[in-house]
Motif scaffolding. Sequence first.
Motif, PDB file in Angstrom:
ATOM      1  N   SER A 110       1.023  -1.076   0.122  1.00 19.76           N
ATOM      2  CA  SER A 110       0.400  -0.467  -0.105  1.00 19.76           C
ATOM      3  C   SER A 110       0.889   1.138   0.072  1.00 19.76           C
ATOM      4  O   SER A 110       1.958   1.118  -0.026  1.00 19.76           O
ATOM      5  CB  SER A 110      -1.172   0.021   0.842  1.00 19.76           C
ATOM      6  OG  SER A 110       0.205  -0.647   2.055  1.00 19.76           O
TER       7      SER A 110
ATOM      8  N   ILE B 130      -5.826  12.875  -8.199  1.00 22.44           N
ATOM      9  CA  ILE B 130      -5.282  11.474  -7.934  1.00 22.44           C
ATOM     10  C   ILE B 130      -6.437  10.385  -8.014  1.00 22.44           C
ATOM     11  O   ILE B 130      -7.355  11.076  -8.305  1.00 22.44           O
ATOM     12  CB  ILE B 130      -4.963  11.122  -6.655  1.00 22.44           C
ATOM     13  CG1 ILE B 130      -4.122  11.270  -6.422  1.00 22.44           C
ATOM     14  CG2 ILE B 130      -5.022   9.812  -5.888  1.00 22.44           C
ATOM     15  CD1 ILE B 130      -2.777  11.693  -5.713  1.00 22.44           C
ATOM     16  N   VAL B 131      -6.185   9.626  -8.708  1.00 19.14           N
ATOM     17  CA  VAL B 131      -7.267   8.492  -9.551  1.00 19.14           C
ATOM     18  C   VAL B 131      -6.933   6.790  -8.415  1.00 19.14           C
ATOM     19  O   VAL B 131      -5.895   6.519  -8.263  1.00 19.14           O
ATOM     20  CB  VAL B 131      -7.061   8.176 -10.604  1.00 19.14           C
ATOM     21  CG1 VAL B 131      -8.696   6.760 -10.927  1.00 19.14           C
ATOM     22  CG2 VAL B 131      -7.298   8.926 -11.949  1.00 19.14           C
ATOM     23  N   ASN B 132      -8.250   7.259  -7.290  1.00 15.96           N
ATOM     24  CA  ASN B 132      -7.571   5.999  -6.290  1.00 15.96           C
ATOM     25  C   ASN B 132      -9.117   4.962  -6.661  1.00 15.96           C
ATOM     26  O   ASN B 132     -10.329   5.179  -5.933  1.00 15.96           O
ATOM     27  CB  ASN B 132      -7.816   7.181  -4.938  1.00 15.96           C
ATOM     28  CG  ASN B 132      -7.451   5.758  -4.164  1.00 15.96           C
ATOM     29  OD1 ASN B 132      -7.274   4.709  -4.306  1.00 15.96           O
ATOM     30  ND2 ASN B 132      -7.168   6.404  -2.677  1.00 15.96           N
TER      31      ASN B 132
ATOM     32  N   GLU C 200     -11.690   9.963  -7.713  1.00 16.77           N
ATOM     33  CA  GLU C 200     -10.876  10.760  -8.471  1.00 16.77           C
ATOM     34  C   GLU C 200     -11.008  11.900  -7.895  1.00 16.77           C
ATOM     35  O   GLU C 200     -11.795  12.794  -8.216  1.00 16.77           O
ATOM     36  CB  GLU C 200     -11.254  10.838 -10.216  1.00 16.77           C
ATOM     37  CG  GLU C 200     -10.349  12.133 -11.061  1.00 16.77           C
ATOM     38  CD  GLU C 200     -10.548  12.020 -12.275  1.00 16.77           C
ATOM     39  OE1 GLU C 200     -10.654  11.005 -12.950  1.00 16.77           O
ATOM     40  OE2 GLU C 200     -10.337  13.143 -13.108  1.00 16.77           O
TER      41      GLU C 200
ATOM     42  N   THR D 143      -3.011  10.916   0.458  1.00  8.70           N
ATOM     43  CA  THR D 143      -4.095  10.314   0.721  1.00  8.70           C
ATOM     44  C   THR D 143      -3.192   8.862   0.646  1.00  8.70           C
ATOM     45  O   THR D 143      -2.261   8.706   0.778  1.00  8.70           O
ATOM     46  CB  THR D 143      -4.793  10.720  -1.187  1.00  8.70           C
ATOM     47  OG1 THR D 143      -5.379   9.775  -0.675  1.00  8.70           O
ATOM     48  CG2 THR D 143      -3.558   9.664  -2.051  1.00  8.70           C
TER      49      THR D 143
ATOM     50  N   ILE E  79      -3.542   4.891  -0.701  1.00  7.63           N
ATOM     51  CA  ILE E  79      -4.339   3.859  -1.829  1.00  7.63           C
ATOM     52  C   ILE E  79      -3.341   2.404  -0.961  1.00  7.63           C
ATOM     53  O   ILE E  79      -2.623   1.694  -0.822  1.00  7.63           O
ATOM     54  CB  ILE E  79      -2.585   4.157  -2.859  1.00  7.63           C
ATOM     55  CG1 ILE E  79      -2.146   5.044  -3.258  1.00  7.63           C
ATOM     56  CG2 ILE E  79      -3.082   3.150  -3.989  1.00  7.63           C
ATOM     57  CD1 ILE E  79      -3.816   6.348  -4.110  1.00  7.63           C
TER      58      ILE E  79
ATOM     59  N   THR F 142      -5.451  -2.230  -4.871  1.00  6.39           N
ATOM     60  CA  THR F 142      -6.594  -0.462  -5.428  1.00  6.39           C
ATOM     61  C   THR F 142      -5.955  -0.226  -6.710  1.00  6.39           C
ATOM     62  O   THR F 142      -4.663   0.618  -6.868  1.00  6.39           O
ATOM     63  CB  THR F 142      -6.651   0.006  -4.417  1.00  6.39           C
ATOM     64  OG1 THR F 142      -6.666  -0.013  -3.600  1.00  6.39           O
ATOM     65  CG2 THR F 142      -7.794   1.256  -5.537  1.00  6.39           C
TER      66      THR F 142
ATOM     67  N   HIS G 102      -4.567   2.542  -9.294  1.00  7.99           N
ATOM     68  CA  HIS G 102      -4.773   3.679  -8.822  1.00  7.99           C
ATOM     69  C   HIS G 102      -3.896   4.399  -9.996  1.00  7.99           C
ATOM     70  O   HIS G 102      -3.489   4.103 -10.848  1.00  7.99           O
ATOM     71  CB  HIS G 102      -4.104   3.924  -7.981  1.00  7.99           C
ATOM     72  CG  HIS G 102      -2.418   3.414  -7.392  1.00  7.99           C
ATOM     73  ND1 HIS G 102      -2.522   2.460  -7.209  1.00  7.99           N
ATOM     74  CD2 HIS G 102      -1.523   3.930  -7.549  1.00  7.99           C
ATOM     75  CE1 HIS G 102      -1.297   2.032  -6.808  1.00  7.99           C
ATOM     76  NE2 HIS G 102      -0.050   2.343  -7.733  1.00  7.99           N
ATOM     77  N   ARG G 103      -3.903   5.695 -10.096  1.00  8.11           N
ATOM     78  CA  ARG G 103      -3.246   6.864 -11.180  1.00  8.11           C
ATOM     79  C   ARG G 103      -3.006   7.847 -10.278  1.00  8.11           C
ATOM     80  O   ARG G 103      -3.162   8.324  -9.510  1.00  8.11           O
ATOM     81  CB  ARG G 103      -3.186   6.385 -12.069  1.00  8.11           C
ATOM     82  CG  ARG G 103      -2.823   7.942 -13.360  1.00  8.11           C
ATOM     83  CD  ARG G 103      -3.618   7.914 -14.321  1.00  8.11           C
ATOM     84  NE  ARG G 103      -2.321   7.597 -15.876  1.00  8.11           N
ATOM     85  CZ  ARG G 103      -3.007   7.576 -16.962  1.00  8.11           C
ATOM     86  NH1 ARG G 103      -4.239   6.881 -16.932  1.00  8.11           N
ATOM     87  NH2 ARG G 103      -1.796   7.134 -17.962  1.00  8.11           N
TER      88      ARG G 103
END
Lengths: 481, 481
Positions: free
Chosen positions: A408, A420-422, A426, A435, A437, A441, A443-444
């Motif tokens: 993580s 952040i894409v989580n 987004e 944040t 992660i 998951t 994520h980006r």
Amino acid sequence: MNTFIPVILSGGAGTRLWPLSRQSHPKPFLTLPDGENLLQKSLRRAAAIPDVQEILTVTNRDYYFQTRDAYDAVDSREGHRQLRYLLEPTGRNTAPAIAAAAWELQESFGPDTILLVLPADQLVQDLPAFLAAVEKARELAQAGYLVTFGITPGWPETGYGYIEAGEVLMAEGSVLGHRVRRFVEKPDLARAQSFLDAGGYSWNSGMFCLRAGIFLEELANHQPALSRALGQVLSHGRRQDDYLELPQSFAQLPDISVDYAVMEPTQRAAVVAGDFGWSDIGSWSAFGGLLEADAQGNQVVGEVVLEDAQGCIVHSSERLAALLGVEDLVIIDTPDALLVARKDRDQEVKKIVAELKRRGHESHALHRTVHRPWGTYTVLEEGPRFKIKRILVKPGAALSLQMHHHRSEHWIVVSGTAKIVNGDEERLIRTNESTYIPAGTPHRLINPGVIDLVMIEVQSGEYLGEDDIVRFEDRYGRTPA
Amino acid sequence: MNTFIPVILSGGAGTRLWPLSRQSHPKPFLTLPDGENLLQKSLRRAAAIPDVQEILTVTNRDYYFQTRDAYDAVDSREGHRQLRYLLEPTGRNTAPAIAAAAWELQESFGPDTILLVLPADQLVQDLPAFLAAVEKARELAQAGYLVTFGITPGWPETGYGYIEAGEVLMAEGSVLGHRVRRFVEKPDLARAQSFLDAGGYSWNSGMFCLRAGIFLEELANHQPALSRALGQVLSHGRRQDDYLELPQSFAQLPDISVDYAVMEPTQRAAVVAGDFGWSDIGSWSAFGGLLEADAQGNQVVGEVVLEDAQGCIVHSSERLAALLGVEDLVIIDTPDALLVARKDRDQEVKKIVAELKRRGHESHALHRTVHRPWGTYTVLEEGPRFKIKRILVKPGAALSLQMHHHRSEHWIVVSGTAKIVNGDEERLIRTNESTYIPAGTPHRLINPGVIDLVMIEVQSGEYLGEDDIVRFEDRYGRTPA
């Protein structure tokens, strides 16, 4: 006038400049004391030649993004020229590289295109003299010669090949250069001294000026197998954006130098005198030569305390270095490796690199800061079950949409803004926000802003290897096919 | 038999062992190649003496917690003895330190108490020989002598004082020691050689064995002013837990050595031969002597690549060091400072420290890892508006209840469990969990567990100095009065 295209050959590990130069960050990327690297200097040199509309760079595909980043910093100062890339899957010496460049440029601009081949790991300190020499070489290339640049030897160097000049070549009453009588491979000291005493010999710089069509003809004459294989290989290249990516079969071409393949056997070789302050920065002593020396002959980068030290070269940019009572040492300090060598043995640094390779120590190849298409990451600390990185994402850049099975990640933004894409969420994270992660998951991380995004990532988990990554989508083509 | 108390004198910056030894982490705390530091070795040596129930340590109050931590690691192996501390506000040479110890122990156990004074920055390699010498010294101290330990000189050292032996002192037919004819201050080389040639001279080790009452009597005879002032000062000490903290006025006592103040003028001085493998580890060469040498005479701690290196001492515990073609160098690498010195000039390392002090460079005093009563912190990286620390909190320890005006803090637990007070909230944070402390919020960090708590702290704000701290409550007495 024929189309004239500088070709920058960028590659080579530069093991004699370890620990600053490494496989992942070779000599062309080495920052010189003035803050610019050799690759950037090569680009500026090429761009300074009149009538240059386009510049071709031949490099390993692993260095493509790093090369573009380096050029970006220069371009903004020098005005835009068309930049094009030939990307090799693996380094294959100068004959295949120059042949591929000649083939590519002949395709685009016809066989009369003149190439100026510039190795990216060299320094030229007198630009006007360089431009004058290029002008002469261009005329000779126009006339059908395959032109090398010969450097007047300053000492009986045994690390370079030599060129013996023959019949003089003139135009309108002035000397342009000479025919080449012969090429001599790296001589021993006595022979090198005899060349200096005799006169008429110069160092083989590795720079060339030649017409694409004539070079390919001569290649076909003297290396028919290579010539045929090359055509095959190049027809399978993958052309995209500003680059032609050579196929894996390029790695099967013979590993030979252009000197051996073409320049020595050809009758068309000429040499132009290159007295323009040339250096290949082939050692730490040469690097030290770029630095001003103090009264005791010490040449220093970084914060250094010198107590009765003489003739030392010190590069220590992140740590204090104190010298006491020592002389003629090379001391190069980096975040993960330190070199202390006698100055007159600096040609043997490659032995250290070989030993590290044998031991499997990553410092022979990697720096603690690793370059990625989207920016860089630096490992600040590793411990049992945790790893801390500083991540820098360039404006507008994005990491791949990815997932880790075993770790993580905590992200804390210390400068800039992150998108952040989580999982399904987004959102924007601003400076001093964080944040989390969870493992598993998708994520980006994206930098939507116009300044660098700097983040601290704390990884946690039972396995923290870089290979625990599943990429779903990547704008730099790093997803599995 | 009289009560017998070893007194460990711990202090001194040990500037000749920079950059490992620094003001905040002086020579007694220097970890030797076997993993133990000199202070721990001193404790074990003291504890090995028969009938020792209690050990007194005289040290600077800044080193109190660090000293206790060091002892804790030893105690678990050696069995518990009563440990007591005299804490100096500032180092004041050996006369005031030993006098304070004698006074304190006379108060507790009466004037016949015998003190064995052991400087903490020395190494003794032959424990049985040490115990035998102590036994002799104890008999002589019992008989009223002020006993020094004289080391048989191995070479004409100019860095030590010398003792000339006089009349032999016997008991039951065996030699215990000699009366002291005279003390000689550090001689020049010729004089040192003449002492060796003459025989009967030994090095002054700085170790003593003496009866508290007799020492204080002699102090009153020969240094009446110091003696009177000392009584005044000690009566204002603050006694708490296991220590007596000396008042600020201690710093006004004269800065003189016990040799000068008492041993030279007294008629009661005796010397016992100390041939027990004594060393004061006074230089990097002496430190190297503790390491096994390879066939080329290199003595190495850490990951090192040696390519034709000879006679070098290398200490590089966190980074790879590569040596090429060098000889007789001392190379000491630490996270923030590197020393490269000629081995035969290693006595001059203190010049480097003086220069750093002059420049105001913090590496003369501080390490990147800083010891606190509750554990340690290490600055991993600093940048504009952010700072990253690794924080280690010992089991059961707690930071003060505190608040920062200018910075907020992200905390991520990478190992162990934290109990966190954050404003009105109190909760547990486990490995791989995080929390956020906004600027202006009173907070506290506690390790309620039985293993070390390791946390990453990312600070963010416009000012990140250590002095932006308001302490509300502190179990280590660091709140303002």
